[in-house]
Design a protein around this motif. Structure first.
Motif, PDB file in Angstrom:
ATOM      1  N   HIS A 121       0.802  -1.210   0.000  1.00 29.51           N
ATOM      2  CA  HIS A 121       0.000   0.000   0.000  1.00 29.51           C
ATOM      3  C   HIS A 121       0.843   1.272   0.000  1.00 29.51           C
ATOM      4  O   HIS A 121       2.058   1.255   0.199  1.00 29.51           O
ATOM      5  CB  HIS A 121      -0.935  -0.002   1.212  1.00 29.51           C
ATOM      6  N   GLY A 122       0.154   2.408  -0.181  1.00 30.48           N
ATOM      7  CA  GLY A 122       0.803   3.707  -0.163  1.00 30.48           C
ATOM      8  C   GLY A 122       0.825   4.318   1.224  1.00 30.48           C
ATOM      9  O   GLY A 122       0.318   3.741   2.197  1.00 30.48           O
ATOM     10  N   ALA A 123       1.418   5.500   1.334  1.00 27.53           N
ATOM     11  CA  ALA A 123       1.530   6.198   2.615  1.00 27.53           C
ATOM     12  C   ALA A 123       0.155   6.511   3.186  1.00 27.53           C
ATOM     13  O   ALA A 123      -0.776   6.840   2.452  1.00 27.53           O
ATOM     14  CB  ALA A 123       2.331   7.488   2.433  1.00 27.53           C
ATOM     15  N   PHE A 124       0.023   6.397   4.507  1.00 30.11           N
ATOM     16  CA  PHE A 124      -1.205   6.649   5.256  1.00 30.11           C
ATOM     17  C   PHE A 124      -2.309   5.641   4.947  1.00 30.11           C
ATOM     18  O   PHE A 124      -3.450   5.835   5.349  1.00 30.11           O
ATOM     19  CB  PHE A 124      -1.729   8.070   5.002  1.00 30.11           C
ATOM     20  N   MET A 125      -1.986   4.569   4.254  1.00 31.14           N
ATOM     21  CA  MET A 125      -2.979   3.565   3.900  1.00 31.14           C
ATOM     22  C   MET A 125      -2.742   2.291   4.712  1.00 31.14           C
ATOM     23  O   MET A 125      -2.072   2.313   5.741  1.00 31.14           O
ATOM     24  CB  MET A 125      -2.943   3.305   2.394  1.00 31.14           C
ATOM     25  N   SER A 126      -3.290   1.189   4.257  1.00 29.83           N
ATOM     26  CA  SER A 126      -3.127  -0.109   4.899  1.00 29.83           C
ATOM     27  C   SER A 126      -3.357  -1.189   3.861  1.00 29.83           C
ATOM     28  O   SER A 126      -3.783  -0.897   2.732  1.00 29.83           O
ATOM     29  CB  SER A 126      -4.148  -0.278   6.038  1.00 29.83           C
ATOM     30  N   GLY A 127      -3.089  -2.434   4.225  1.00 24.53           N
ATOM     31  CA  GLY A 127      -3.358  -3.522   3.305  1.00 24.53           C
ATOM     32  C   GLY A 127      -4.820  -3.585   2.917  1.00 24.53           C
ATOM     33  O   GLY A 127      -5.174  -3.821   1.747  1.00 24.53           O
ATOM     34  N   GLU A 128      -5.717  -3.347   3.865  1.00 19.68           N
ATOM     35  CA  GLU A 128      -7.150  -3.409   3.592  1.00 19.68           C
ATOM     36  C   GLU A 128      -7.592  -2.298   2.639  1.00 19.68           C
ATOM     37  O   GLU A 128      -8.562  -2.451   1.904  1.00 19.68           O
ATOM     38  CB  GLU A 128      -7.943  -3.330   4.898  1.00 19.68           C
ATOM     39  N   ALA A 129      -6.893  -1.186   2.642  1.00 24.19           N
ATOM     40  CA  ALA A 129      -7.247  -0.082   1.745  1.00 24.19           C
ATOM     41  C   ALA A 129      -6.968  -0.423   0.284  1.00 24.19           C
ATOM     42  O   ALA A 129      -7.437   0.283  -0.612  1.00 24.19           O
ATOM     43  CB  ALA A 129      -6.483   1.180   2.135  1.00 24.19           C
ATOM     44  N   MET A 130      -6.231  -1.518   0.040  1.00 17.60           N
ATOM     45  CA  MET A 130      -5.952  -1.932  -1.332  1.00 17.60           C
ATOM     46  C   MET A 130      -7.005  -2.910  -1.849  1.00 17.60           C
ATOM     47  O   MET A 130      -6.828  -3.531  -2.897  1.00 17.60           O
ATOM     48  CB  MET A 130      -4.560  -2.574  -1.400  1.00 17.60           C
ATOM     49  N   LYS A 131      -8.124  -3.022  -1.147  1.00 15.47           N
ATOM     50  CA  LYS A 131      -9.184  -3.972  -1.471  1.00 15.47           C
ATOM     51  C   LYS A 131      -9.650  -3.910  -2.932  1.00 15.47           C
ATOM     52  O   LYS A 131      -9.861  -4.969  -3.548  1.00 15.47           O
ATOM     53  CB  LYS A 131     -10.373  -3.763  -0.528  1.00 15.47           C
ATOM     54  N   PRO A 132      -9.841  -2.726  -3.544  1.00 16.63           N
ATOM     55  CA  PRO A 132     -10.297  -2.715  -4.936  1.00 16.63           C
ATOM     56  C   PRO A 132      -9.367  -3.490  -5.876  1.00 16.63           C
ATOM     57  O   PRO A 132      -9.835  -4.143  -6.808  1.00 16.63           O
ATOM     58  CB  PRO A 132     -10.326  -1.222  -5.282  1.00 16.63           C
ATOM     59  N   LEU A 133      -8.066  -3.420  -5.638  1.00 16.24           N
ATOM     60  CA  LEU A 133      -7.124  -4.189  -6.447  1.00 16.24           C
ATOM     61  C   LEU A 133      -7.075  -5.644  -5.989  1.00 16.24           C
ATOM     62  O   LEU A 133      -7.067  -6.560  -6.820  1.00 16.24           O
ATOM     63  CB  LEU A 133      -5.730  -3.570  -6.364  1.00 16.24           C
ATOM     64  N   VAL A 134      -7.043  -5.855  -4.697  1.00 20.44           N
ATOM     65  CA  VAL A 134      -6.975  -7.221  -4.161  1.00 20.44           C
ATOM     66  C   VAL A 134      -8.098  -8.079  -4.737  1.00 20.44           C
ATOM     67  O   VAL A 134      -7.866  -9.187  -5.242  1.00 20.44           O
ATOM     68  CB  VAL A 134      -7.050  -7.215  -2.622  1.00 20.44           C
ATOM     69  N   ASP A 135      -9.321  -7.576  -4.684  1.00 22.77           N
ATOM     70  CA  ASP A 135     -10.474  -8.362  -5.116  1.00 22.77           C
ATOM     71  C   ASP A 135     -10.423  -8.714  -6.594  1.00 22.77           C
ATOM     72  O   ASP A 135     -11.026  -9.710  -7.012  1.00 22.77           O
ATOM     73  CB  ASP A 135     -11.769  -7.605  -4.818  1.00 22.77           C
ATOM     74  N   ARG A 136      -9.716  -7.918  -7.386  1.00 20.36           N
ATOM     75  CA  ARG A 136      -9.656  -8.197  -8.819  1.00 20.36           C
ATOM     76  C   ARG A 136      -8.559  -9.188  -9.186  1.00 20.36           C
ATOM     77  O   ARG A 136      -8.505  -9.651 -10.322  1.00 20.36           O
ATOM     78  CB  ARG A 136      -9.485  -6.890  -9.593  1.00 20.36           C
TER      79      ARG A 136
END
Length: 322
Positions: A78-93
């Motif tokens: 992930h990027g700064a101030f984010m988290s692994g869960e914030a990458m959900k749109p990419l993860v799910d694809r």
């Protein structure tokens, strides 16, 4: 303290909405089939969360899918101030076609404040140690922004652990950013972000909920400290590379094109012949009408381009062209 309407505050508010809104989406229960509201083409695979002791830090992560699969896992950073869960749109694809690993970097998400500065080298070493802990011999990696630079460091420092790399709005050195971006980050303060979605998301997830000012300081230090790898180190990375950025990104075109060429892009053979007979060593994509933050709204487009890259497929020719 109210969120002030300065230009910097407006920028930070926009940045802040990304992790906050995605965190809310990620908190919803995952299902084996696309959940209500899941974008077409996305598959919400249940996440298996965990924590690993690596390099003296309790690093939180999640595994989506079966790591024993014959397909190489994709590590998403992930990027700064984010988290692994914030990458959900990419993860799910990506979970429909391969196992995915996410993690919360030092200072971020459920890992929280661990003391000391944050560097790309340290975050890369953490990621490599996590792969070893999960008994993953080799993984492909996709990194966004801060995660993109971490992905480069990971491939340079641990080439035996990393296959293909997708550098999404990331740089290989500090001068890869437009100077105005770095100037804006240098002026950022915790007080200006007080009450923002960014701070609220941090407080909701972090075990060190009062340490948000430390994270702001750590990111400012990271984005004011010179870093970089030599051309020789970049060329020596064994896996193939794909570079993606927006046409209004904080990353400069010159930097992205240089990285593309260092990684083997610009082969004259398909240029002269007009077609490709094998998968290229490097790929470059510039998303139209897309800013640095806007890149994260293009998950479907990114996944459609990245999947054939990860699968190492040869770009197709138009049917019956000849």
């Amino acid at each position: 303290m109210p969120f002030r309407a300065s230009p910097l505050a407006t920028l930070c508010r926009t940045v802040a909405l990304v992790p906050a809104l995605l965190l809310a989406a990620a908190a919803a229960p995952a299902h084996a089939q696309p959940a209500q509201g899941t974008a077409p083409g996305a598959m919400a695979v249940p996440a298996k969360p965990g924590a690993a002791e690596v390099n003296g830090v309790r690093l939180h992560y999640a595994v989506h899918g079966d790591l024993a699969s014959d397909t190489a896992p994709l590590l998403i950073l992930h990027g700064a101030f984010m988290s692994g869960e914030a990458m959900k749109p990419l993860v799910d694809r990506f979970t429909a076609t391969r196992p995915v690993i996410t993690l919360d970097a030092r200072g971020h998400g459920r890992t929280g404040d661990v003391g000391g500065p944050i560097s790309y080298e340290t975050m890369a070493d953490d990621a490599a140690a996590l792969l070893a802990e999960l008994k993953v011999a080799r993984a492909d990696v996709l990194g966004y922004s801060m995660g993109g630079s971490t992905a480069v460091a990971l491939a340079v420092r641990h080439p035996d652990r990393i296959g293909k790399q997708v550098i999404l709005s990331g740089t290989t050195s500090l001068d890869g950013w437009h100077p105005e971006v770095l100037s804006g980050i240098a002026k950022m303060t915790p007080e200006e972000l007080a009450g923002s979605p960014m701070e609220k998301a941090y407080r909701a997830m972090s075990p060190t909920s009062e340490a948000f000012p430390k994270l702001v300081a750590a990111i400012k230090h990271l984005d004011s400290t010179s870093f970089g790898f030599s051309d020789e180190q970049i060329r020596a990375i064994p896996g193939k590379t794909m570079i993606i950025l927006g046409d209004a990104d904080g990353v400069t075109f010159d930097h992205a094109i240089k990285l593309f060429k260092l990684r083997g892009g610009g082969d004259k053979k398909p240029v002269v012949e007009g077609f490709m007979t094998e998968a290229p060593k490097a790929r470059l994509a510039i998303l139209p009408g897309t800013s640095h933050i806007g890149v994260m709204a293009e998950a479907a487009t990114i996944a459609a381009m990245v999947t054939p890259f990860l699968d190492d497929t040869t770009p197709p020719l138009p049917a019956e062209f000849f």
